[in-house]
Design an enzyme around this catalytic site. Sequence first.
Site, PDB file in Angstrom:
ATOM      1  N   LYS A  14      36.124  41.508  41.152  1.00  0.00           N
ATOM      2  CA  LYS A  14      36.322  42.384  42.506  1.00  0.00           C
ATOM      3  C   LYS A  14      35.331  43.677  42.301  1.00  0.00           C
ATOM      4  O   LYS A  14      34.299  44.082  43.002  1.00  0.00           O
ATOM      5  CB  LYS A  14      37.445  42.698  42.765  1.00  0.00           C
ATOM      6  CG  LYS A  14      38.539  41.572  43.137  1.00  0.00           C
ATOM      7  CD  LYS A  14      39.701  41.846  43.817  1.00  0.00           C
ATOM      8  CE  LYS A  14      40.632  42.431  42.907  1.00  0.00           C
ATOM      9  NZ  LYS A  14      41.012  41.672  41.544  1.00  0.00           N
ATOM     10  N   ARG A  89      47.794  44.295  48.387  1.00  0.00           N
ATOM     11  CA  ARG A  89      48.285  43.432  47.272  1.00  0.00           C
ATOM     12  C   ARG A  89      49.913  42.738  47.894  1.00  0.00           C
ATOM     13  O   ARG A  89      50.377  42.250  46.992  1.00  0.00           O
ATOM     14  CB  ARG A  89      48.445  44.266  45.951  1.00  0.00           C
ATOM     15  CG  ARG A  89      47.309  43.976  45.091  1.00  0.00           C
ATOM     16  CD  ARG A  89      47.527  44.950  43.730  1.00  0.00           C
ATOM     17  NE  ARG A  89      46.954  44.440  42.523  1.00  0.00           N
ATOM     18  CZ  ARG A  89      45.789  44.893  42.078  1.00  0.00           C
ATOM     19  NH1 ARG A  89      44.980  45.827  42.854  1.00  0.00           N
ATOM     20  NH2 ARG A  89      45.429  44.558  41.051  1.00  0.00           N
ATOM     21  N   ARG A 128      37.282  42.306  28.461  1.00  0.00           N
ATOM     22  CA  ARG A 128      36.853  43.605  29.202  1.00  0.00           C
ATOM     23  C   ARG A 128      37.715  44.647  28.559  1.00  0.00           C
ATOM     24  O   ARG A 128      37.146  45.706  28.513  1.00  0.00           O
ATOM     25  CB  ARG A 128      37.577  43.449  30.756  1.00  0.00           C
ATOM     26  CG  ARG A 128      37.270  44.691  31.493  1.00  0.00           C
ATOM     27  CD  ARG A 128      37.507  44.575  33.079  1.00  0.00           C
ATOM     28  NE  ARG A 128      38.828  44.489  33.504  1.00  0.00           N
ATOM     29  CZ  ARG A 128      39.164  44.215  34.647  1.00  0.00           C
ATOM     30  NH1 ARG A 128      38.441  43.988  35.637  1.00  0.00           N
ATOM     31  NH2 ARG A 128      40.667  44.361  34.904  1.00  0.00           N
ATOM     32  N   ARG A 134      40.908  50.017  28.776  1.00  0.00           N
ATOM     33  CA  ARG A 134      42.158  49.813  29.873  1.00  0.00           C
ATOM     34  C   ARG A 134      43.352  49.236  28.939  1.00  0.00           C
ATOM     35  O   ARG A 134      42.983  48.113  28.644  1.00  0.00           O
ATOM     36  CB  ARG A 134      41.708  49.085  31.106  1.00  0.00           C
ATOM     37  CG  ARG A 134      41.013  49.708  32.156  1.00  0.00           C
ATOM     38  CD  ARG A 134      40.788  48.943  33.480  1.00  0.00           C
ATOM     39  NE  ARG A 134      42.084  48.294  33.774  1.00  0.00           N
ATOM     40  CZ  ARG A 134      42.021  47.636  35.068  1.00  0.00           C
ATOM     41  NH1 ARG A 134      40.791  47.540  35.748  1.00  0.00           N
ATOM     42  NH2 ARG A 134      43.069  47.228  35.530  1.00  0.00           N
TER      43      ARG A 134
HETATM   44  P1  AMP Z   1      43.482  47.101  39.438  1.00  0.00           P
HETATM   45  O1  AMP Z   1      42.288  48.013  38.853  1.00  0.00           O
HETATM   46  O2  AMP Z   1      43.024  46.424  40.917  1.00  0.00           O
HETATM   47  O3  AMP Z   1      43.406  45.831  38.587  1.00  0.00           O
HETATM   48  O4  AMP Z   1      44.769  47.542  39.296  1.00  0.00           O
HETATM   49  C1  AMP Z   1      45.175  48.092  37.989  1.00  0.00           C
HETATM   50  C2  AMP Z   1      46.944  48.224  38.494  1.00  0.00           C
HETATM   51  O5  AMP Z   1      46.969  49.354  39.215  1.00  0.00           O
HETATM   52  C3  AMP Z   1      47.531  47.052  38.690  1.00  0.00           C
HETATM   53  O6  AMP Z   1      47.900  46.369  37.934  1.00  0.00           O
HETATM   54  C4  AMP Z   1      48.796  48.006  39.526  1.00  0.00           C
HETATM   55  O7  AMP Z   1      49.775  48.294  38.529  1.00  0.00           O
HETATM   56  C5  AMP Z   1      47.952  49.198  40.293  1.00  0.00           C
HETATM   57  N1  AMP Z   1      47.654  48.858  41.707  1.00  0.00           N
HETATM   58  C6  AMP Z   1      46.349  48.831  42.081  1.00  0.00           C
HETATM   59  N2  AMP Z   1      46.199  48.536  43.287  1.00  0.00           N
HETATM   60  C7  AMP Z   1      47.480  48.375  43.726  1.00  0.00           C
HETATM   61  C8  AMP Z   1      47.952  48.175  45.032  1.00  0.00           C
HETATM   62  N3  AMP Z   1      47.140  47.616  46.120  1.00  0.00           N
HETATM   63  N4  AMP Z   1      49.391  47.826  45.176  1.00  0.00           N
HETATM   64  C9  AMP Z   1      50.335  48.331  43.980  1.00  0.00           C
HETATM   65  N5  AMP Z   1      49.700  48.542  42.766  1.00  0.00           N
HETATM   66  C10 AMP Z   1      48.210  48.464  42.572  1.00  0.00           C
END
Ligand code: AMP
Length: 189
Positions: A14, A89, A128, A134
Site C-alpha cells: 500500500k 481498518r 522490510r 520497524r
Molecule cells: P501500518 O503502517 O498501516 O501497517 O500500521 C501500523 C500500525 O499502526 C498497525 O499495526 C496499527 O497498530 C496502527 N494503525 C494504523 N492504521 C490504523 C487504523 N486505521 N486503525 C487502528 N490502528 C491503526
Amino acid sequence: MLNIVLFGPPGAGKGTQSAKLIEKYHLVHLSTGDIFRANIKSATELGVLAKSYIDKGQLVPDEVTIGMLAGEVNKNPDAKGFIFDGFPRTQAQAKALDELLASKGTSITMMLALEVEEEELRKRLLLRGKDSGRADDQDPAVIQKRIDVYNGETMPVKEFYQLQNKYKGIDGIGEIEAIFNALCAEIDK
Ligand code: AMP
C-alpha cells in the site's frame, strides 16, 4: 474529488503504490500508520498511546484513530482528493469516514484492494523489517498478530464497500510497475 481507499493486508504494498498514485493523480496521501509513527518519533501524547498498541500488533482504538484522521482531512481543505492508506481498518472507521466525507459534500470513489496471500506477506514483512527499522516488522509473533487482526477486524471493511459497489480487487503479486498500471486502469475506467 477522487477519494481512494487503498486496502490490503500489512505488507501488500500500500505504501509503495500510494507514493506512485499521489504523484500521478495529485492526491493527498493519508497513511494512519505513517502519522502514528511520526507521532511516536516526536513523542507526542498520541504517539505514546499509539505505540502501546502498535508494538503488540493491535489496532489503535477507533475513537483515537478516527479523530486523528478527521483532523488530517480538515487540514487539507484544498485537496483534489485523498488516498486513505491503512484506513479504514474497522467497520466503525468506514462509517465515520463516509460521514466525514458526506459532511464535506464528497464521498469515497472506490476501494482498491491489493490481494496478496499470507505466506508472501510474512516473507515481505520480515524482509522490510531488516531495513525499515520497524519493530512491528521484525517479530514473527507481532507479524502474525497483525495478519490475524486484519483477517478478523479489517476484512469486514471489504464487505462495507462491496455493498456500495466500490470494491475493486487487484492482484498484489508481481512487478511494482505492473501492479501500478492495474491500479491506474481501474481509476481511469
Ligand atoms: P501500518 O503502517 O498501516 O501497517 O500500521 C501500523 C500500525 O499502526 C498497525 O499495526 C496499527 O497498530 C496502527 N494503525 C494504523 N492504521 C490504523 C487504523 N486505521 N486503525 C487502528 N490502528 C491503526
